[in-house]
Design an enzyme around this catalytic site. Structure first.
Site, PDB file in Angstrom:
ATOM      1  N   GLU A 177     -65.210   8.561 -16.362  1.00 21.61           N
ATOM      2  CA  GLU A 177     -63.651   8.654 -16.972  1.00 21.61           C
ATOM      3  C   GLU A 177     -63.687   7.396 -17.723  1.00 21.61           C
ATOM      4  O   GLU A 177     -62.359   6.543 -17.639  1.00 21.61           O
ATOM      5  CB  GLU A 177     -62.802   8.973 -15.905  1.00 21.61           C
ATOM      6  CG  GLU A 177     -62.827   7.839 -14.569  1.00 21.61           C
ATOM      7  CD  GLU A 177     -61.914   8.348 -13.695  1.00 21.61           C
ATOM      8  OE1 GLU A 177     -61.086   9.176 -13.761  1.00 21.61           O
ATOM      9  OE2 GLU A 177     -61.872   7.170 -12.700  1.00 21.61           O
ATOM     10  N   ASP A 190     -56.964  14.663  -9.535  1.00 19.83           N
ATOM     11  CA  ASP A 190     -56.867  13.291  -8.569  1.00 19.83           C
ATOM     12  C   ASP A 190     -55.727  13.021  -7.964  1.00 19.83           C
ATOM     13  O   ASP A 190     -54.564  12.985  -8.448  1.00 19.83           O
ATOM     14  CB  ASP A 190     -57.076  12.033  -9.778  1.00 19.83           C
ATOM     15  CG  ASP A 190     -57.435  10.838  -8.908  1.00 19.83           C
ATOM     16  OD1 ASP A 190     -57.497  10.652  -7.477  1.00 19.83           O
ATOM     17  OD2 ASP A 190     -57.965   9.627  -9.252  1.00 19.83           O
ATOM     18  N   HIS A 210     -49.069   6.018 -18.306  1.00 18.86           N
ATOM     19  CA  HIS A 210     -49.922   6.385 -17.668  1.00 18.86           C
ATOM     20  C   HIS A 210     -49.678   6.618 -15.976  1.00 18.86           C
ATOM     21  O   HIS A 210     -49.797   5.564 -15.456  1.00 18.86           O
ATOM     22  CB  HIS A 210     -51.517   5.689 -17.728  1.00 18.86           C
ATOM     23  CG  HIS A 210     -52.751   6.486 -17.289  1.00 18.86           C
ATOM     24  ND1 HIS A 210     -53.045   7.612 -18.139  1.00 18.86           N
ATOM     25  CD2 HIS A 210     -53.532   6.266 -16.376  1.00 18.86           C
ATOM     26  CE1 HIS A 210     -54.100   7.827 -17.503  1.00 18.86           C
ATOM     27  NE2 HIS A 210     -54.338   7.197 -16.209  1.00 18.86           N
ATOM     28  N   LYS A 248     -66.969   2.432  -8.895  1.00 15.01           N
ATOM     29  CA  LYS A 248     -66.200   1.552  -9.901  1.00 15.01           C
ATOM     30  C   LYS A 248     -66.649   0.159  -9.621  1.00 15.01           C
ATOM     31  O   LYS A 248     -67.055  -0.290  -8.332  1.00 15.01           O
ATOM     32  CB  LYS A 248     -64.963   1.450  -9.442  1.00 15.01           C
ATOM     33  CG  LYS A 248     -64.163   2.751  -9.808  1.00 15.01           C
ATOM     34  CD  LYS A 248     -62.806   2.925  -9.571  1.00 15.01           C
ATOM     35  CE  LYS A 248     -62.011   4.083  -9.847  1.00 15.01           C
ATOM     36  NZ  LYS A 248     -60.682   4.373  -9.204  1.00 15.01           N
ATOM     37  N   GLU A 271     -60.256  15.067  -6.266  1.00 17.03           N
ATOM     38  CA  GLU A 271     -60.412  13.650  -6.116  1.00 17.03           C
ATOM     39  C   GLU A 271     -59.501  13.031  -5.071  1.00 17.03           C
ATOM     40  O   GLU A 271     -58.267  12.971  -5.152  1.00 17.03           O
ATOM     41  CB  GLU A 271     -60.508  12.775  -7.388  1.00 17.03           C
ATOM     42  CG  GLU A 271     -60.804  11.208  -7.159  1.00 17.03           C
ATOM     43  CD  GLU A 271     -61.009  10.690  -8.560  1.00 17.03           C
ATOM     44  OE1 GLU A 271     -61.124  11.457  -9.525  1.00 17.03           O
ATOM     45  OE2 GLU A 271     -60.920   9.439  -8.649  1.00 17.03           O
ATOM     46  N   ASP A 293     -62.668   8.361  -3.623  1.00 11.53           N
ATOM     47  CA  ASP A 293     -62.724   7.278  -4.457  1.00 11.53           C
ATOM     48  C   ASP A 293     -61.963   5.956  -3.893  1.00 11.53           C
ATOM     49  O   ASP A 293     -62.645   5.020  -3.547  1.00 11.53           O
ATOM     50  CB  ASP A 293     -61.707   7.633  -5.694  1.00 11.53           C
ATOM     51  CG  ASP A 293     -61.537   6.559  -6.727  1.00 11.53           C
ATOM     52  OD1 ASP A 293     -62.076   5.642  -6.395  1.00 11.53           O
ATOM     53  OD2 ASP A 293     -60.791   6.476  -7.663  1.00 11.53           O
ATOM     54  N   LYS A 319     -53.562  13.570 -12.824  1.00  8.88           N
ATOM     55  CA  LYS A 319     -53.090  13.083 -11.800  1.00  8.88           C
ATOM     56  C   LYS A 319     -52.208  13.675 -11.130  1.00  8.88           C
ATOM     57  O   LYS A 319     -51.091  13.881 -11.787  1.00  8.88           O
ATOM     58  CB  LYS A 319     -52.732  11.646 -12.321  1.00  8.88           C
ATOM     59  CG  LYS A 319     -53.892  10.846 -12.819  1.00  8.88           C
ATOM     60  CD  LYS A 319     -54.636  10.087 -11.780  1.00  8.88           C
ATOM     61  CE  LYS A 319     -55.550   8.911 -12.296  1.00  8.88           C
ATOM     62  NZ  LYS A 319     -56.390   8.563 -11.300  1.00  8.88           N
TER      63      LYS A 319
HETATM   64 MG   LIG Z   1     -59.347   8.068  -8.515  1.00  8.65          MG
END
Ligand SMILES: [Mg+2]
Length: 375
Positions: A324, A195, A19, A270, A221, A246, A166
C-alpha cells in the site's frame, strides 16, 4: 568517509484530501527526516512517518527527534556507514525500544553507504528481485458513489486494482454495507481489503467478518486491538478470509509470537514499527518460515520514505497481498526533485544511487517545523 553529523527535523506535509483512520484524520502528515553527512560532505537521507501524534502509536515525531539527538547520535558519529550492522548493534546495547528512531537512523546511514559506492541501497540487501511492486489505494471519501467512481477511474488508468477501505470509524454494519456495495460495483476487476485499525471488539468482529467474507472481501486488517493476540488467533482459526496483523505486529519478537500462536495469518511490514531495514528483512524471514502472508504496509510516507521502503521490499520474495505504498500520491507536494513512479498497477523501484531519490533542500526547509536545522 566516516560520519561527521546526524541531523533530524520534523516536517508537516499537507495532503490532497483528508485521510481518515479510526483514531485520526490526516490533513497534514508529520514525517521525521534524518540527514547524515560524511567527512567529504556526502549526505544520506531517510524518512519515517507517524500518524496522529500519539494517537496511533507510542513513537511520536517529537520523541523520535529528541531520542536520536540525545541518545543515538553519539553512537553514530565517527563510524563508517558501511558497517551499519555494527552501528545498529552498538545502539541496541545502549538504547532500548525506540524502534522508529532506530529505523530512521539506520536508513539514513544505509543511504549514505550506498551513495559513497554510487550504488542503489537495495544492493546492500541482496539486490532487487522485482522492478515494481503491486500497490493498493485507499478509498476514503466516505461516500459510496464517489468511492466507486474513484475505483473505476484508477482501474481505467491502470494505477490500482487493489483497494483498501478504512472502516474503524462509525457504525460497523453501515461500513460493511458501504464496502460490499463497492465490491459489487468493481466485481472481479479489483480486490478489496478492509483495515479496522484495532477498532472492533471480538463480538463486533464476529458479526462483521462473516458478511465481509461472503461478500468476497480478500483480507481483514487488524480488526482487534494490537494487544489481543488471543482474539486474533480465534478469528484466524474461525474464518477462511485472511486476518492480517498490523498494529499488533511490531518488533521481530512480537512477530515471532504472532507466528507461533497464529494470532493472524498474515503480517503488515513497516520499517518504522519494526526498527529498520535490517529488522524488516528479519521479520519477513520469520513470517516466511511460518507460512504467513506478507503485506507491504505504509504509515503514509512521502517520496523519500516510499523510495526507501520500495527499494527494501524489492529484495524480498513477492508479497501475497502486495503493498500500500501509495503515500506520494496523497501529498500536495514533494520533498524530492525526482518522484517515485506509479504505472501498470505497480510502484516502480527507483534505481539511482542510495534510495534513488534526490532531496530538495529548499522544500525540506520550507516544510520543517523548526527552521534552519537541515538548511
Ligand atoms: Mg493498517
Amino acid at each position: 568517509m566516516i560520519i561527521q553529523s546526524v541531523q533530524v527535523a520534523i516536517l508537516d506535509l499537507p495532503t490532497i484530501r483528508p485521510h481518515q483512520l479510526a483514531m485520526h484524520t490526516i490533513t497534514e502528515q508529520a514525517v521525521v527526516v534524518a540527514r547524515v553527512r560524511d567527512t567529504e560532505g556526502r549526505e544520506g537521507w531517510s524518512e519515517i512517518a507517524t500518524i496522529g501524534g500519539a494517537s496511533y502509536g507510542e513513537s511520536t515525531p517529537e520523541a523520535i527527534k529528541a531520542n536520536i539527538d540525545t541518545y543515538i547520535t553519539p553512537h553514530v558519529i565517527g563510524q563508517d556507514p558501511i558497517r551499519f550492522g555494527k552501528i545498529m548493534h552498538d545502539i541496541s546495547i545502549h538504547v532500548r525500544g525506540n524502534l522508529h528512531a532506530k529505523a530512521l537512523v539506520e536508513s539514513a546511514i544505509v543511504d549514505l553507504a550506498a551513495r559513497q559506492r554510487n550504488i542503489p541501497a537495495y544492493e546492500l540487501f541482496g539486490g532487487k528481485i522485482h522492478d515494481g511492486l503491486p500497490v493498493a489505494w485507499t478509498l476514503a471519501s466516505g461516500d459510496t458513489g464517489k468511492d466507486i467512481e474513484e475505483a473505476k477511474e484508477y482501474l481505467h488508468q491502470k494505477r490500482h486494482n487493489i483497494f483498501k477501505l478504512k472502516i474503524g470509524k462509525g457504525d460497523p454494519m453501515k461500513n460493511v454495507e458501504h464496502v460490499l456495495e463497492i465490491q459489487k460495483a468493481v466485481g472481479d476487476r479489483a480486490r478489496l481489503t478492509v483495515d479496522v485499525n484495532q477498532a472492533w471488539d471480538e463480538d463486533t468482529a464476529n458479526q462483521c467478518i462473516p458478511i465481509l467474507q461472503d461478500g468476497g472481501i480478500s483480507m481483514i486488517e487488524q480488526p482487534l486491538p494490537g494487544w489481543n493476540h488471543e482474539g486474533m488467533a480465534r478469528l484466524a482459526d474461525r474464518y477462511r478470509v485472511p486476518i492480517l496483523a498490523d498494529e499488533g505486529a511490531t518488533s521481530i519478537q512480537e512477530i515471532f509470537h504472532i507466528a507461533k500462536h497464529r494470532a493472524g495469518n498474515s503480517i503488515a511490514l513497516k520499517i518504522g514499527k519494526t526498527g529498520g531495514l535490517t529488522a524488516v528483512k528479519q521479520a519477513a524471514g520469520i513470517a516466511e518460515a511460518a507460512g504467513l502472508g506478507l503485506y507491504g504496509g505504509t504509515m503514509i510516507e512521502s517520496d523519500l520514505g516510499t523510495a526507501m521502503t520500495v527499494q527494501l521490499y524489492s529484495t524480498m520474495p513477492p508479497m501475497k497481498f502486495g503493498t500500500e505504498l501509495f503515500g506520494p500520491l496523497l501529498f500536495k507536494d514533494s520533498i524530492t526533485t525526482n518522484r517515485v513512479e506509479f504505472r501498470d498497477f505497480n510502484v516502480i523501484v527507483p534505481d539511482g544511487p542510495g534510495f534513488g531519490v534526490e532531496v530538495d533542500h529548499e522544500k525540506v526547509e520550507h516544510y520543517s517545523r523548526e527552521k534552519g536545522v537541515l538548511a
